[in-house]
Write a protein that holds these residues in place. Structure first.
Motif, PDB file in Angstrom:
ATOM      1  N   TRP A 336       0.852  -1.188   0.000  1.00 28.30           N
ATOM      2  CA  TRP A 336       0.000   0.000   0.000  1.00 28.30           C
ATOM      3  C   TRP A 336       0.882   1.229   0.000  1.00 28.30           C
ATOM      4  CZ3 TRP A 336      -4.885   0.666  -1.107  1.00 28.30           C
ATOM      5  CH2 TRP A 336      -5.549   1.829  -0.722  1.00 28.30           C
ATOM      6  N   GLY A 337       0.719   2.115  -0.956  1.00 29.54           N
ATOM      7  CA  GLY A 337       1.630   3.234  -1.153  1.00 29.54           C
ATOM      8  C   GLY A 337       1.293   4.448  -0.317  1.00 29.54           C
ATOM      9  N   GLY A 338       1.673   4.424   0.943  1.00 26.12           N
ATOM     10  CA  GLY A 338       1.412   5.557   1.819  1.00 26.12           C
ATOM     11  C   GLY A 338       0.003   5.523   2.388  1.00 26.12           C
ATOM     12  N   ARG A 339      -0.468   6.644   2.929  1.00 21.81           N
ATOM     13  CA  ARG A 339      -1.784   6.682   3.573  1.00 21.81           C
ATOM     14  C   ARG A 339      -2.919   6.397   2.600  1.00 21.81           C
ATOM     15  NH1 ARG A 339      -1.487  11.883   7.746  1.00 21.81           N
ATOM     16  NH2 ARG A 339       0.218  11.067   9.045  1.00 21.81           N
ATOM     17  N   ARG A 340      -2.769   6.865   1.387  1.00 22.12           N
ATOM     18  CA  ARG A 340      -3.853   6.710   0.411  1.00 22.12           C
ATOM     19  C   ARG A 340      -3.531   5.692  -0.670  1.00 22.12           C
ATOM     20  NH1 ARG A 340      -4.680  13.216  -0.145  1.00 22.12           N
ATOM     21  NH2 ARG A 340      -5.732  13.541   1.856  1.00 22.12           N
ATOM     22  N   GLY A 341      -2.372   5.071  -0.580  1.00 23.54           N
ATOM     23  CA  GLY A 341      -2.030   4.042  -1.558  1.00 23.54           C
ATOM     24  C   GLY A 341      -1.594   4.578  -2.899  1.00 23.54           C
ATOM     25  N   THR A 342      -1.126   5.822  -2.943  1.00 27.12           N
ATOM     26  CA  THR A 342      -0.853   6.471  -4.226  1.00 27.12           C
ATOM     27  C   THR A 342       0.618   6.817  -4.459  1.00 27.12           C
ATOM     28  OG1 THR A 342      -1.357   8.619  -3.222  1.00 27.12           O
ATOM     29  CG2 THR A 342      -3.169   7.461  -4.338  1.00 27.12           C
ATOM     30  N   LEU A 343       1.499   6.392  -3.579  1.00 31.83           N
ATOM     31  CA  LEU A 343       2.908   6.772  -3.727  1.00 31.83           C
ATOM     32  C   LEU A 343       3.594   6.041  -4.874  1.00 31.83           C
ATOM     33  CD1 LEU A 343       4.110   7.032  -0.015  1.00 31.83           C
ATOM     34  CD2 LEU A 343       3.490   8.875  -1.587  1.00 31.83           C
ATOM     35  N   TRP A 344       3.036   4.903  -5.289  1.00 33.54           N
ATOM     36  CA  TRP A 344       3.563   4.147  -6.435  1.00 33.54           C
ATOM     37  C   TRP A 344       2.423   3.297  -6.973  1.00 33.54           C
ATOM     38  CZ3 TRP A 344       6.013   3.789  -1.564  1.00 33.54           C
ATOM     39  CH2 TRP A 344       5.520   2.781  -0.740  1.00 33.54           C
ATOM     40  N   PRO A 345       2.555   2.750  -8.170  1.00 34.44           N
ATOM     41  CA  PRO A 345       1.489   1.923  -8.737  1.00 34.44           C
ATOM     42  C   PRO A 345       1.253   0.672  -7.893  1.00 34.44           C
ATOM     43  CG  PRO A 345       3.021   2.609 -10.444  1.00 34.44           C
ATOM     44  CD  PRO A 345       3.654   2.982  -9.130  1.00 34.44           C
ATOM     45  N   ILE A 346      -0.031   0.361  -7.648  1.00 29.66           N
ATOM     46  CA  ILE A 346      -0.391  -0.828  -6.889  1.00 29.66           C
ATOM     47  C   ILE A 346      -1.404  -1.647  -7.688  1.00 29.66           C
ATOM     48  CG2 ILE A 346       0.074   0.253  -4.663  1.00 29.66           C
ATOM     49  CD1 ILE A 346      -2.940   0.664  -4.316  1.00 29.66           C
ATOM     50  N   TYR A 347      -1.637  -2.879  -7.234  1.00 29.16           N
ATOM     51  CA  TYR A 347      -2.605  -3.732  -7.918  1.00 29.16           C
ATOM     52  C   TYR A 347      -4.017  -3.142  -7.844  1.00 29.16           C
ATOM     53  CZ  TYR A 347       0.897  -7.482  -8.066  1.00 29.16           C
ATOM     54  OH  TYR A 347       2.022  -8.235  -8.310  1.00 29.16           O
ATOM     55  N   ASP A 348      -4.806  -3.378  -8.895  1.00 30.08           N
ATOM     56  CA  ASP A 348      -6.176  -2.881  -8.909  1.00 30.08           C
ATOM     57  C   ASP A 348      -7.056  -3.587  -7.890  1.00 30.08           C
ATOM     58  OD1 ASP A 348      -6.299  -5.349 -10.132  1.00 30.08           O
ATOM     59  OD2 ASP A 348      -7.079  -4.611 -12.038  1.00 30.08           O
TER      60      ASP A 348
END
Length: 370
Positions: A336-348
Motif C-alpha cells: 500500500w503506497g502511503g496513507r492513500r495508496g498512491t505513492l507508487w502503482p499498486i494492484y487494482d
C-alpha cells in the motif's frame, strides 16, 4: 537466474498483536509475551519470578482467565495459577517441571484479497529462488504455493522448504525454488549459541542448490531481531550478534570452496547501521541495491513508505555472483503506497491497506550463470 527475498507477513493466519492497524495496542502485548515466555522457562519460580509472571499475565489480560484479546494461556497438565473467587491470583507451580503448558498469541485470519495479492507479487517477481520471510510453516507455504502459484497448471515452485525456528509466534523463514535448481543440501543454525545464549530469533538456514553448470549456489535466509518491541539497546545488540554469526557462516562457506553465496532476507535495520556492520562492512558481500543496473523506482526503501530509513530487506551477493549481475530491483505493487495508496502503482485489487500483499516489497537480483 533471479534470486529474491519477500517478507509475506504470514500467509493464512497472523498474530493479532502483529496487526499494523492495532500496533499501538499490540506492541505492549508482544513485549509482555516475550518476557512471560522467558519467565515461564525458569527452572525455579522464585518469589521474584512469580511476581514477574503475574505482572506480565496482567499486561496480557490473562490474570483472571485463560483467554484474552492478544494471548491464550494453555495449562495442559498441572497448574500454573490458582484463581480463587476471593483474593488475589497466585502462581502455584514451583518451576517449569511442575506443569505442562505455555502462552500463545491469538491469531486472526489474513484477509482473502491480501492472500491473493501476496501470490500476485510472487508470480510477477517470478524468482527462480525466493527467500520467504514470515511463513507460518512448511505445510502452510506448500499449500499456498500449490494452490496460488501455478505456471501452466503446474506449481511454479515444486521445492518448498521451511525449518521450524525459535520464534514462538509462528514466524519462520524458508525458500521456494523452481525445478531448474535442485535443492541438494540444507543445514539449520537454529541452535547456534554464543556467550549470551541462542543467537537467532528464527533461524539462518543454509540451502544448497545445484546449478546447471555443475556448480553450487548457497543461499542463507534471514529474519533478524525486530526493532518493533523491546528496548533499543537490547534489540541492537541482538541484531549485532546475529549479523556477526551470519558473517561467520558465510566465511566458513567460502573457506570450504563455495564461491557463489547469497545472503538475503529481512535484516530489520538499514545499510549504515552499526548492528549490521559485521555483515555489510566486515565481509566482501555486496548489496544488490548498490549495483549500477539496480532499479529502485526512485525510492531506496523496501518497507512502509519505502524511504531510505526503511531499507531493511536485502539480497547480498558474494563477489563472484555480484560480478555477473545483469540487473535487479524492488517490486512494490503489492505494498500500500502511503496513507492513500498512491505513492507508487499498486494492484487494482488493492482498494484499502488491509488488501496489501505485505507491507514489505520484494527485492531481487538477476545473475547470469551461463
Amino acid at each position: 537466474m533471479r534470486i529474491a527475498s519477500y517478507n509475506v507477513e504470514n500467509l493464512f493466519n497472523r498474530a493479532r498483536a502483529l496487526d499494523q492497524r492495532t500496533w499501538s495496542a499490540g506492541r505492549p502485548a508482544l513485549e509482555a509475551y516475550q518476557q512471560l515466555c522467558e519467565l515461564l522457562e525458569e527452572a525455579e519460580y522464585t518469589p521474584e519470578v512469580k511476581l514477574g509472571i503475574l505482572r506480565q499475565l496482567r499486561r496480557l489480560g490473562l490474570e483472571r482467565g485463560d483467554v484474552a484479546r492478544f494471548a491464550r494461556l494453555r495449562q495442559n497438565r498441572g497448574r500454573l495459577l490458582k484463581r480463587p473467587r476471593a483474593g488475589g491470583v497466585e502462581v502455584v507451580a514451583g518451576g517449569r517441571r511442575d506443569w505442562i503448558g505455555w502462552v500463545e498469541l491469538t491469531t486472526d485470519r489474513v484477509d482473502e484479497l491480501a492472500m491473493l495479492n501476496t501470490a500476485r507479487v510472487m508470480h510477477d517477481v517470478a524468482a527462480d529462488i525466493l527467500g520467504v520471510i514470515e511463513a507460518e510453516s512448511r505445510i502452510a507455504l506448500k499449500r499456498f504455493t500449490d494452490a496460488g502459484l501455478l505456471f501452466e497448471d503446474i506449481p511454479r515452485y515444486p521445492q518448498v522448504m521451511v525449518v521450524e525456528g525459535n520464534d514462538e509466534r509462528g514466524i519462520e523463514v524458508g525458500v521456494l525454488a523452481t525445478g531448474a535448481y535442485p535443492l541438494i543440501a540444507q543445514r539449520s543454525h537454529v541452535d547456534d549459541t554464543d556467550g549470551n545464549g541462542r543467537i537467532f530469533s528464527r533461524d539462518c538456514p543454509e540451502y544448497h542448490f545445484q546449478l546447471p553448470n555443475g556448480g553450487r549456489l548457497v543461499v542463507l535466509v534471514n529474519h533478524l531481531k525486530s526493532k518493533g518491541y523491546g528496548g533499543k539497546l537490547a534489540s541492537d545488540a541482538t541484531r549485532h550478534r546475529q549479523a556477526r554469526r551470519v558473517a561467520e557462516i558465510y566465511r566458513v562457506l567460502v573457506e570450504d570452496g563455495h564461491a557463489d553465496v547469497a545472503v538475503l532476507g529481512d535484516l530489520n535495520d538499514t545499510p549504515d547501521s552499526e548492528p549490521l556492520a559485521p555483515l555489510l562492512r566486515d565481509t566482501d558481500l555486496r548489496d544488490i541495491s548498490t549495483h549500477p543496473a539496480f532499479e529502485d523506482g526512485g525510492r531506496p526503501g523496501t518497507y512502509g513508505y519505502c524511504t531510505a530509513r526503511n531499507k531493511i530487506d536485502f539480497v547480498l551477493l558474494s563477489p563472484s555472483l555480484f560480478a555477473r549481475v545483469t540487473g535487479g530491483g524492488i517490486f512494490r505493487k503489492g505494498v500500500w503506497g502511503g496513507r492513500r495508496g498512491t505513492l507508487w502503482p499498486i494492484y487494482d485489487t488493492m482498494t484499502k491497506a488491509v488488501h496489501a500483499g505485505s507491507d514489505h516489497a520484494a527485492i531481487y537480483a538477476d545473475v547470469d550463470l551461463t
